[in-house]
Design an enzyme around this catalytic site. Structure first.
Site, PDB file in Angstrom:
ATOM      1  N   LYS A  16     -18.281  10.513 -16.811  1.00 23.18           N
ATOM      2  CA  LYS A  16     -18.076  10.521 -15.359  1.00 23.18           C
ATOM      3  C   LYS A  16     -18.615  11.821 -14.797  1.00 23.18           C
ATOM      4  O   LYS A  16     -18.523  12.868 -15.449  1.00 23.18           O
ATOM      5  CB  LYS A  16     -16.580  10.424 -15.019  1.00 23.18           C
ATOM      6  CG  LYS A  16     -16.316   9.854 -13.652  1.00 23.18           C
ATOM      7  CD  LYS A  16     -16.399   8.333 -13.689  1.00 23.18           C
ATOM      8  CE  LYS A  16     -16.179   7.714 -12.352  1.00 23.18           C
ATOM      9  NZ  LYS A  16     -16.126   6.262 -12.419  1.00 23.18           N
TER      10      LYS A  16
ATOM     11  N   GLY B 242     -13.572  -4.542   0.967  1.00 17.89           N
ATOM     12  CA  GLY B 242     -14.784  -3.726   0.920  1.00 17.89           C
ATOM     13  C   GLY B 242     -15.851  -4.401   0.070  1.00 17.89           C
ATOM     14  O   GLY B 242     -15.964  -5.640   0.048  1.00 17.89           O
TER      15      GLY B 242
ATOM     16  N   GLY C 186      -7.785  -5.523   0.335  1.00 16.62           N
ATOM     17  CA  GLY C 186      -9.003  -4.703   0.374  1.00 16.62           C
ATOM     18  C   GLY C 186     -10.231  -5.584   0.450  1.00 16.62           C
ATOM     19  O   GLY C 186     -10.465  -6.419  -0.434  1.00 16.62           O
TER      20      GLY C 186
ATOM     21  N   VAL D 165     -16.198  -4.973  -3.079  1.00 20.78           N
ATOM     22  CA  VAL D 165     -15.741  -5.958  -4.074  1.00 20.78           C
ATOM     23  C   VAL D 165     -14.936  -7.074  -3.400  1.00 20.78           C
ATOM     24  O   VAL D 165     -15.207  -8.270  -3.613  1.00 20.78           O
ATOM     25  CB  VAL D 165     -14.875  -5.289  -5.165  1.00 20.78           C
ATOM     26  CG1 VAL D 165     -14.422  -6.330  -6.187  1.00 20.78           C
ATOM     27  CG2 VAL D 165     -15.630  -4.158  -5.849  1.00 20.78           C
TER      28      VAL D 165
HETATM   29  P1  NAD Z   1     -14.614  -0.083  -0.751  1.00 23.16           P
HETATM   30  O1  NAD Z   1     -14.370   1.328  -0.360  1.00 23.16           O
HETATM   31  O2  NAD Z   1     -15.909  -0.733  -0.426  1.00 23.16           O
HETATM   32  O3  NAD Z   1     -13.460  -1.035  -0.152  1.00 23.16           O
HETATM   33  C1  NAD Z   1     -12.094  -0.714  -0.224  1.00 23.16           C
HETATM   34  C2  NAD Z   1     -11.425  -1.398   0.971  1.00 23.16           C
HETATM   35  O4  NAD Z   1     -10.022  -1.254   0.805  1.00 23.16           O
HETATM   36  C3  NAD Z   1     -11.796  -0.787   2.320  1.00 23.16           C
HETATM   37  O5  NAD Z   1     -12.251  -1.804   3.195  1.00 23.16           O
HETATM   38  C4  NAD Z   1     -10.492  -0.146   2.793  1.00 23.16           C
HETATM   39  O6  NAD Z   1     -10.352  -0.193   4.208  1.00 23.16           O
HETATM   40  C5  NAD Z   1      -9.466  -1.009   2.094  1.00 23.16           C
HETATM   41  N1  NAD Z   1      -8.157  -0.399   1.929  1.00 23.16           N
HETATM   42  C6  NAD Z   1      -7.850   0.884   1.631  1.00 23.16           C
HETATM   43  N2  NAD Z   1      -6.533   1.032   1.558  1.00 23.16           N
HETATM   44  C7  NAD Z   1      -5.964  -0.172   1.815  1.00 23.16           C
HETATM   45  C8  NAD Z   1      -4.643  -0.648   1.870  1.00 23.16           C
HETATM   46  N3  NAD Z   1      -3.607   0.150   1.639  1.00 23.16           N
HETATM   47  N4  NAD Z   1      -4.447  -1.951   2.177  1.00 23.16           N
HETATM   48  C9  NAD Z   1      -5.481  -2.768   2.403  1.00 23.16           C
HETATM   49  N5  NAD Z   1      -6.771  -2.367   2.367  1.00 23.16           N
HETATM   50  C10 NAD Z   1      -7.015  -1.084   2.065  1.00 23.16           C
HETATM   51  O7  NAD Z   1     -14.333  -0.112  -2.330  1.00 23.16           O
HETATM   52  P2  NAD Z   1     -14.860  -1.187  -3.391  1.00 23.16           P
HETATM   53  O8  NAD Z   1     -16.158  -0.725  -3.945  1.00 23.16           O
HETATM   54  O9  NAD Z   1     -14.722  -2.546  -2.824  1.00 23.16           O
HETATM   55  O10 NAD Z   1     -13.796  -0.982  -4.557  1.00 23.16           O
HETATM   56  C11 NAD Z   1     -12.470  -1.452  -4.435  1.00 23.16           C
HETATM   57  C12 NAD Z   1     -11.643  -0.953  -5.608  1.00 23.16           C
HETATM   58  O11 NAD Z   1     -12.231  -1.403  -6.828  1.00 23.16           O
HETATM   59  C13 NAD Z   1     -11.565   0.578  -5.728  1.00 23.16           C
HETATM   60  O12 NAD Z   1     -10.308   0.911  -6.259  1.00 23.16           O
HETATM   61  C14 NAD Z   1     -12.648   0.912  -6.736  1.00 23.16           C
HETATM   62  O13 NAD Z   1     -12.384   2.119  -7.418  1.00 23.16           O
HETATM   63  C15 NAD Z   1     -12.537  -0.281  -7.668  1.00 23.16           C
HETATM   64  N6  NAD Z   1     -13.771  -0.575  -8.411  1.00 23.16           N
HETATM   65  C16 NAD Z   1     -14.918  -0.831  -7.737  1.00 23.16           C
HETATM   66  C17 NAD Z   1     -16.072  -1.125  -8.461  1.00 23.16           C
HETATM   67  C18 NAD Z   1     -17.374  -1.425  -7.743  1.00 23.16           C
HETATM   68  O14 NAD Z   1     -18.300  -1.862  -8.399  1.00 23.16           O
HETATM   69  N7  NAD Z   1     -17.482  -1.219  -6.431  1.00 23.16           N
HETATM   70  C19 NAD Z   1     -16.051  -1.160  -9.856  1.00 23.16           C
HETATM   71  C20 NAD Z   1     -14.845  -0.916 -10.521  1.00 23.16           C
HETATM   72  C21 NAD Z   1     -13.704  -0.629  -9.782  1.00 23.16           C
END
Ligand code: NAD
Length: 335
Positions: A80, A174, A172, A176
């Site tokens: 990381k 976002g 959430g 994913v």
């Molecule tokens: P992102 O930042 O694109 O989306 C996260 C979303 O969650 C945002 O829209 C935010 O407004 C919302 N959010 C934050 N707090 C919240 C709450 N309390 N209640 C409801 N919604 C809330 O992130 P992402 O890339 O979609 O990733 C989501 C999660 O998955 C993260 O924890 C990330 O570490 C994990 N993850 C992502 C990936 C990837 O490929 N993007 C891979 C492994 C793990």
């Protein structure tokens, strides 16, 4: 903080300090374990309370990547990078400097996206090194992996992985979560969605014709499956009894506030797919493309179905929480 303490505690192989005074870059690259292959892990860009907090974050996140790669049975280890965000950092120049540092690892470290880092940052890095997954659709790969995990958990729990008559709550929306909602909708699941950003939640709700739930209440929505795709530390030893789902499988990292929360979920009768089992999709696609030297299809991620089944079946056999079983598998494979 004694500098080597967290490395010893996490059994972390090395920690490199990267500095570029001209751009204001201060970064750390932790390589946790490269016994099974090069270390894979994205870049987290954050302002930290202290430098020791950044060290701890880099090392612990690298360890989590090793566990994720080992449980997914990939020829890869975990690493990381943490970029300590400051107001005076010249961002494009800083990420180019970071790219030059990553190039110096000569392929022992391969990087990609994580919290706080953008696709534009990866484009800058890619000007200096080929060891970066610049073109990977992280959200789609991860969402497809979460789908595979949910299906395996449904099959384990109900004997069928069909979404017919099944309800799913997605926290959430976002990168994913939004992809996951599209995939679940295509398979006919009844959907409940929430995001802290109410405008985004309303948009997704309207587009996908599903019910928008208040973000404060989504975790206790009565559903078959809860898919946390926002933040970590949401399940505690105390709140397991307030959940009204049968299965939990989502992408959010570190969903359990403490390991004891895993035991609480088990006692509450909830089938919990450990987060790093469910969210390995982008890692699997990235490692596969690196190993094969060309782009591969998203179906490579579907192996998460078999991994999830293995973890759930072993946990049932040994009468243990699923998080303990996944950690044990990772440690066995890394030993
Ligand atoms: P992102 O930042 O694109 O989306 C996260 C979303 O969650 C945002 O829209 C935010 O407004 C919302 N959010 C934050 N707090 C919240 C709450 N309390 N209640 C409801 N919604 C809330 O992130 P992402 O890339 O979609 O990733 C989501 C999660 O998955 C993260 O924890 C990330 O570490 C994990 N993850 C992502 C990936 C990837 O490929 N993007 C891979 C492994 C793990």
């Amino acid at each position: 903080m004694p500098l080597f303490k967290v490395l010893d505690e996490c059994n972390c192989q090395s920690l490199t300090f990267v500095s570029d005074a001209a751009s204001g870059l201060n970064a750390l690259v932790a390589l946790h374990n490269t016994r099974r292959g090069p270390a894979f892990g994205g870049i987290r860009t954050l302002s930290y309370q202290s430098q020791s907090a950044a060290v701890t974050d880099a090392v612990r996140l690298a360890q989590a990547m090793s566990y994720k790669a080992a449980v997914a049975d990939l020829p890869a280890g975990g690493g990381k990078c943490v970029v300590i965000k400051t107001d005076n950092m010249d961002r494009p120049a800083a990420f180019r400097a970071l790219g030059r540092a990553i190039e110096q690892f000569g392929g022992r470290y391969f990087t990609g996206l994580d919290v706080g880092t953008t696709h534009d940052d990866l484009v800058e890095i890619a000007k200096e090194t080929k060891y970066v997954a610049k073109d990977l659709d992280f959200g789609k790969a991860t969402a497809r992996g979460v789908m595979a995990a949910i299906k395996a958990a449904l099959k384990h729990r109900f004997g069928s992985e069909s979404f017919e008559g099944r309800s799913v709550a997605v926290q959430g929306l976002g990168a994913v979560g939004a992809e996951l909602v599209t995939m679940l909708s295509a398979e006919g699941a009844e959907l409940f969605v929430a995001d802290a950003d109410q405008k985004l939640a309303a948009e997704v709700g309207e587009k996908m014709e599903c019910e928008v739930v208040n973000a404060a209440r989504i975790l206790s929505q009565q559903v078959d499956v809860l898919a946390p795709c926002a933040l970590g530390s949401i399940f505690t030893a105390q709140n397991a009894d307030s959940l009204r789902c049968q299965v939990i499988a989502g992408s959010a990292n570190n969903q359990l506030a403490t390991p004891a929360a895993g035991e609480a979920l088990r006692k509450a009768g909830i089938t919990f797919v450990p987060d790093y089992v469910a969210n390995a999709g982008a890692l699997i696609k990235g490692v596969s493309e690196y190993a094969q030297g060309h782009e591969v299809g998203f179906d490579v991620v579907d192996r998460i179905h078999a991994t999830t089944t293995m973890v759930l079946e072993r946990a049932a056999r040994e009468d243990k929480p699923t998080n303990e079983v996944a950690d044990a598998i990772a440690r066995e494979r890394l030993a």
